[in-house]
Design an enzyme around this catalytic site. Structure first.
Site, mmCIF file in Angstrom:
data_model
loop_
_atom_site.group_PDB
_atom_site.id
_atom_site.type_symbol
_atom_site.label_atom_id
_atom_site.label_comp_id
_atom_site.label_asym_id
_atom_site.label_seq_id
_atom_site.Cartn_x
_atom_site.Cartn_y
_atom_site.Cartn_z
ATOM 1 N N ASP A 82 0.211 11.118 -38.881
ATOM 2 C CA ASP A 82 -0.730 12.471 -37.940
ATOM 3 C C ASP A 82 1.005 12.676 -36.795
ATOM 4 O O ASP A 82 1.741 11.737 -36.213
ATOM 5 C CB ASP A 82 -1.869 12.755 -36.652
ATOM 6 C CG ASP A 82 -1.865 11.022 -36.729
ATOM 7 O OD1 ASP A 82 -1.602 9.865 -36.822
ATOM 8 O OD2 ASP A 82 -2.936 11.164 -35.555
ATOM 9 N N GLU A 140 -4.675 8.792 -35.497
ATOM 10 C CA GLU A 140 -4.344 7.295 -35.361
ATOM 11 C C GLU A 140 -4.539 7.616 -33.921
ATOM 12 O O GLU A 140 -5.125 7.391 -33.286
ATOM 13 C CB GLU A 140 -3.204 7.067 -35.789
ATOM 14 C CG GLU A 140 -3.263 5.181 -36.028
ATOM 15 C CD GLU A 140 -2.837 5.335 -34.122
ATOM 16 O OE1 GLU A 140 -3.958 4.486 -33.857
ATOM 17 O OE2 GLU A 140 -2.122 6.187 -34.031
ATOM 18 N N GLU A 141 -3.430 9.121 -33.751
ATOM 19 C CA GLU A 141 -3.463 8.973 -32.463
ATOM 20 C C GLU A 141 -4.167 9.243 -31.612
ATOM 21 O O GLU A 141 -5.553 10.470 -32.184
ATOM 22 C CB GLU A 141 -2.384 10.137 -32.186
ATOM 23 C CG GLU A 141 -0.214 9.778 -32.890
ATOM 24 C CD GLU A 141 -0.382 8.801 -32.063
ATOM 25 O OE1 GLU A 141 -0.900 8.653 -31.075
ATOM 26 O OE2 GLU A 141 0.302 8.474 -31.912
ATOM 27 N N HIS A 370 6.189 7.824 -28.266
ATOM 28 C CA HIS A 370 5.737 9.063 -27.736
ATOM 29 C C HIS A 370 6.953 9.839 -26.660
ATOM 30 O O HIS A 370 5.892 10.518 -25.869
ATOM 31 C CB HIS A 370 4.285 8.891 -26.792
ATOM 32 C CG HIS A 370 3.197 8.344 -27.300
ATOM 33 N ND1 HIS A 370 1.836 8.191 -26.991
ATOM 34 C CD2 HIS A 370 3.279 7.862 -28.830
ATOM 35 C CE1 HIS A 370 0.568 7.870 -28.388
ATOM 36 N NE2 HIS A 370 1.983 7.603 -29.526
#
Ligand code: ZN
Ligand code: ZN
Length: 398
Positions: A82, A140-141, A370
């Site tokens: 993702d 996963e995030e 990020h």
């Protein structure tokens, strides 16, 4: 070692493929639970390699399995798929084509390395022992509240069974580590994380007559200082813990005492026993505060990620293999981090090894994970492939 040498040569030959795959994934990022296109590319790739492929696990998860020519262990490799809700700022030719979505955590690297490792190893299966499973995991995030993470869903879908997985491995790109280097830990890798809810119910009254009510805003101020004092002085300073509150809400009007205040925070720890000490200690503390203040106080801890711990025996063997691949001086020790990662759901069930791959150009700089300017060095991909394939091929030996 002959096998490692052959794997390293084959990995060099796949550098172009690694970059092609990475750029394609990078241009078409998808958010957690929406990885439909990515999963389609992954499933077709694995099918073309002749793997036994399962799709649609935990939404968009894909798993591919193949066997070597001799009996051995079943080893699994996990890649997350993702991306993040960010507008990419880096002016690279392979910039994201999806507005507001970007592979800013390097999962495009993870995808590319996972697929290339499946290609490399399945192309030499007559030389290999055991079974190889490639797990491509969605979401996963940080899963939305109340939602399960991708790893939880994949474990529930049975990816660690049939045949039972003996060891599972994964890497994450590290923007603060040079290309050609790997960081690993023999034990704790990342913190366990809980979402904490604190609700304080008082009694509303006119702001001029607080003695007729119970002021939950004042009590919340006391709760916060008591909580941080407890963490600072009641927990052994050698055991890191963090409890930060990111949300506080309560009250309607300046001259009315609030009825209720709600706080929500993030608790992180590196030792399971410390987690229990903190939960019990803080609950006791809040019972005392409730008694003294007349407010009702409810404190709840909800586990979001377990502690991520590497298996120490597996780590020792993996470190030997990595030292052969990279050279001993290029293997660094990882200090446990207070961030968390849902790979811990696999690691809680089977021996696991999670490590960090350098993606910083030597002498250069890469923005943090990020960040909308995150632009890792693709030269790291080949090292990731060498590490993944080298580890899987040796750890599957009986
Ligand atoms: Zn991330
Ligand atoms: Zn990530």
């Amino acid at each position: 070692m002959e096998l490692i040498k052959e794997i390293m040569d084959r990995a060099e030959g796949l550098t172009g493929e690694l970059i092609r795959l990475r750029r394609e994934f990078h241009q078409y990022p998808e958010l957690s639970h929406e990885e439909e296109r990515t999963a389609g590319v992954v499933a077709r790739y694995l099918q073309d390699l002749g793997l036994e492929v399962k799709t649609g696990l935990a939404d968009h998860g894909v798993v591919g399995t193949f066997a070597g020519s001799r009996p051995g262990k079943t080893v699994a490799w996990r890649a997350d798929m993702d991306a993040l809700p960010l507008e990419e700022k880096a002016a690279v030719p392979w910039r994201s084509k999806v507005p507001g979505v970007m592979h800013a955590c390097g999962h495009d690297f993870h995808l590319s390395v996972g697929l290339a490792a499946a290609r490399l190893l399945s192309g030499m299966k007559d030389r290999l022992a055991g079974r190889f499973r490639f797990i491509f995991q969605p979401a996963e995030e940080g899963p939305p509240r109340g939602d399960k993470s991708g790893a939880q869903g994949m474990v529930a879908a049975g990816v660690l069974a049939d045949p039972p997985v003996d060891a599972i491995l994964a890497l994450h790109v590290a923007p603060n580590l040079d290309v050609g280097y790997i960081r690993h830990s023999p034990e704790v890798v990342m913190a366990g994380a809980d979402r904490v809810e604190l609700a304080i119910t008082g009694k509303a009254a006119h702001g001029a007559t607080p003695h007729r009510g119970v002021d939950p805003i004042l009590v919340s101020a006391q709760a916060l200082t008591q909580i941080q004092s407890f963490l600072a002085q009641r927990i052994d300073a050698r055991h890191p813990v963090i409890l930060t509150f990111g949300r506080i809400a309560g009250g309607n009007r300046f001259n009315i005492l609030a009825e209720r205040v709600e706080l929500e925070g993030s608790f992180r720890y590196l030792q399971e026993s410390v987690r229990q000490d903190v939960e019990q200690g803080l609950k006791g503390l809040m019972r005392g505060l409730a008694q003294g203040s007349g407010a009702k106080i409810a404190l709840h801890f909800h586990s979001t990620y377990p502690l991520l711990k590497n298996d120490s025996q597996l780590s020792a063997r993996a470190a030997e293999v990595l030292a052969r691949i990279l050279g001993k001086n290029h293997l660094k020790l990882h200090q446990p981090a207070m961030g968390s990662e849902d790979f811990s759901y696999y690691a809680a069930r089977v021996p696991a090894f999670y490590f960090f791959l350098g993606v910083r150009p030597p002498g250069g700089k890469v923005q943090s994970l990020h960040s909308p300017e995150f632009d890792p060095d693709e030269a790291g991909l080949t090292w990731g492939l060498k590490a993944a394939a080298g580890l899987l091929a040796t750890l599957s030996e009986p």
